[in-house]
Design an enzyme around this catalytic site. Structure first.
Site, PDB file in Angstrom:
ATOM      1  N   ASP A 104       3.502  -2.531  -0.216  1.00  0.00           N
ATOM      2  CA  ASP A 104       3.231  -3.848  -0.782  1.00  0.00           C
ATOM      3  C   ASP A 104       2.971  -3.692  -2.280  1.00  0.00           C
ATOM      4  O   ASP A 104       1.863  -3.351  -2.704  1.00  0.00           O
ATOM      5  CB  ASP A 104       2.020  -4.455  -0.078  1.00  0.00           C
ATOM      6  CG  ASP A 104       1.873  -5.945  -0.334  1.00  0.00           C
ATOM      7  OD1 ASP A 104       2.625  -6.484  -1.158  1.00  0.00           O
ATOM      8  OD2 ASP A 104       0.993  -6.562   0.294  1.00  0.00           O
ATOM      9  N   VAL A 105       4.018  -3.927  -3.089  1.00  0.00           N
ATOM     10  CA  VAL A 105       3.908  -3.756  -4.544  1.00  0.00           C
ATOM     11  C   VAL A 105       4.195  -5.049  -5.313  1.00  0.00           C
ATOM     12  O   VAL A 105       3.836  -5.167  -6.475  1.00  0.00           O
ATOM     13  CB  VAL A 105       4.845  -2.639  -5.060  1.00  0.00           C
ATOM     14  CG1 VAL A 105       4.366  -1.279  -4.615  1.00  0.00           C
ATOM     15  CG2 VAL A 105       6.287  -2.864  -4.618  1.00  0.00           C
ATOM     16  N   LYS A 106       4.880  -5.988  -4.675  1.00  0.00           N
ATOM     17  CA  LYS A 106       5.196  -7.292  -5.292  1.00  0.00           C
ATOM     18  C   LYS A 106       5.762  -7.140  -6.697  1.00  0.00           C
ATOM     19  O   LYS A 106       5.380  -7.850  -7.628  1.00  0.00           O
ATOM     20  CB  LYS A 106       3.961  -8.201  -5.291  1.00  0.00           C
ATOM     21  CG  LYS A 106       3.437  -8.520  -3.890  1.00  0.00           C
ATOM     22  CD  LYS A 106       2.270  -9.472  -3.935  1.00  0.00           C
ATOM     23  CE  LYS A 106       1.791  -9.833  -2.545  1.00  0.00           C
ATOM     24  NZ  LYS A 106       1.085  -8.712  -1.870  1.00  0.00           N
ATOM     25  N   ARG A 107       6.702  -6.242  -6.859  1.00  0.00           N
ATOM     26  CA  ARG A 107       7.282  -5.975  -8.166  1.00  0.00           C
ATOM     27  C   ARG A 107       8.438  -6.932  -8.466  1.00  0.00           C
ATOM     28  O   ARG A 107       9.067  -7.466  -7.574  1.00  0.00           O
ATOM     29  CB  ARG A 107       7.801  -4.535  -8.239  1.00  0.00           C
ATOM     30  CG  ARG A 107       6.738  -3.467  -8.132  1.00  0.00           C
ATOM     31  CD  ARG A 107       5.805  -3.468  -9.340  1.00  0.00           C
ATOM     32  NE  ARG A 107       5.015  -2.250  -9.386  1.00  0.00           N
ATOM     33  CZ  ARG A 107       3.778  -2.131  -8.927  1.00  0.00           C
ATOM     34  NH1 ARG A 107       3.187  -3.156  -8.368  1.00  0.00           N
ATOM     35  NH2 ARG A 107       3.126  -0.978  -9.024  1.00  0.00           N
TER      36      ARG A 107
END
Length: 304
Positions: A104-107
Site C-alpha cells: 500500500d503505497v498510493k503512488r
C-alpha cells in the site's frame, strides 16, 4: 495475470480477506520492545527490530489462514531507512510463506516520474544491462487522480511483469466525499474514476475473468459500492474500513460479485492488535491475531 494468482489463493484458503501489516511501535507487545531496546537501543533500529519480530510472529500465525498481506509503506518509512529495510524484510518473508503481497503505497505522478515509481514497485531497473527487481511485491495501490498518463506506466508494467494495481476510487475515510462525491453533470467523481478504471482494466483481463487494474472501495460506503460494482464488473476491489473503521460483513457484501469473488477485505489493527482485547496475554499476540483472522473469515463467508 497477477490477479489470477490472487483469485487462486483466495479460493485455496476459502477466505477473501487480507491482513494489513501497518505496525506502530506501540502496537508491539512490551516484552518484544524491551528485548529489542536492550540489544539495539531505544532508537530507530531498536523500534524496527521489534516491529520485525512482531511482523514475523504475525505472518507465522496467519499464512495458512489468509491469502494475502498488505504492508502500508508509511508505517515503515516513518522509522527511516531502518523501517524501509524491515519493510523489505517483511515482504520477502511473507513471500517465502506463499502469501500474495499488496504493498500500500498510493503512488503516482506523470511521465518519467510515474515510470520511475512503477519500476520501483512493479517493474525492474536496468543497471548497465543487468535487470534488477527492487521490490518483489505482487501488487500496489495507486492514486488515479492525475489521469491516464499517470496510470499507464503502471498498467504497462502489470502486463510486462505480471503484476496488479488497486486504484483509489471511493475511500473509506469520513471526508472522502469532499471531493469524491462531487457531481460532474449527473455523475459523481468516484463514478467517473470508476469508468477510467474499467477502461484501463480492459486490456488486462486474465483467466479468472478479472483484470490487473482493481479499485479501492471502502467498506463504510455500501450504497456507493453497489453502483461501483456494476461500473467495474471485472475489477477486483480492495476493501478497507472493515473492523476498526466500523465496516462489517453486510457492508462489504455489495463489493462482491455473484460468484462470491471480486473483492478482498482488509483488516489491519483488528488483526494486529487483537491481543489487546479480551483475556489474551501479550505473549499470545500471534494466537489472538490468528483467532481474529479466522473469525473475520467466517464473518465474511457467512454473507457470500
Amino acid at each position: 495475470m497477477s490477479v489470477d494468482l490472487l483469485v487462486q489463493k483466495i479460493k485455496e484458503k476459502g477466505n477473501p480477506s487480507v491482513a494489513g501489516l501497518d505496525p506502530k511501535i506501540e502496537y508491539v507487545p512490551e516484552y518484544i520492545r524491551k528485548k529489542a531496546y536492550a540489544e539495539y537501543g531505544q532508537n530507530l533500529k531498536g523500534a524496527t527490530e521489534a516491529i520485525w519480530e512482531f511482523n514475523k510472529g504475525l505472518i507465522d500465525a496467519l499464512y495458512d489462514v489468509v491469502p494475502a498481506v498488505k504492508p502500508q509503506s508509511a508505517f515503515y518509512e516513518m522509522y527511516g531507512l531502518c523501517g524501509e529495510e524491515v519493510m523489505h524484510r517483511t515482504i520477502s518473508y511473507a513471500k517465502e510463506k506463499g502469501l500474495y503481497i499488496i504493498l500500500d503505497v498510493k503512488r503516482n505522478d506523470i511521465g518519467s516520474t510515474a515510470e520511475a515509481y512503477s519500476k520501483a514497485y512493479l517493474g525492474k531497473v536496468d543497471i548497465d544491462g543487468v535487470e534488477c527487481e527492487p521490490c518483489p511485491v505482487d501488487c500496489v495501490t495507486v492514486n488515479p487522480y492525475l489521469g491516464t498518463d499517470g496510470i499507464q506506466p503502471f498498467v504497462n508494467d502489470c502486463k510486462t511483469f505480471d503484476k496488479a494495481i488497486f486504484a483509489l476510487v471511493k475511500t473509506s475515510n469520513p471526508s472522502s466525499g469532499e471531493l469524491q462525491d462531487l457531481l460532474v453533470g449527473d455523475e459523481h467523481i468516484y463514478e467517473k474514476v470508476a469508468q477510467c478504471v474499467n477502461k484501463w482494466n480492459e486490456e488486462t483481463i486474465g483467466k479468472s475473468g478479472y483484470g490487473a487494474v482493481g479499485a479501492v472501495v471502502g467498506a463504510t460506503y455500501p450504497e456507493q459500492a453497489k453502483v461501483l460494482r456494476k461500473l467495474m464488473p471485472k475489477s477486483y476491489f480492495l476493501v478497507p474500513g472493515y473492523g476498526a473503521q466500523g465496516g462489517g460483513a453486510e457492508g462489504v457484501k455489495p463489493c462482491f460479485n455473484e460468484d462470491g469473488l471480486g473483492a478482498i477485505v482488509n483488516s489491519s489493527r483488528g488483526i494486529m492488535c487483537a491481543y489487546k482485547k479480551g483475556d489474551w496475554k501479550e505473549e499470545q499476540f500471534a494466537e489472538a491475531a490468528r483467532a481474529e483472522a479466522i473469525r473475520m473469515k467466517n464473518d465474511l463467508t457467512s454473507v457470500l
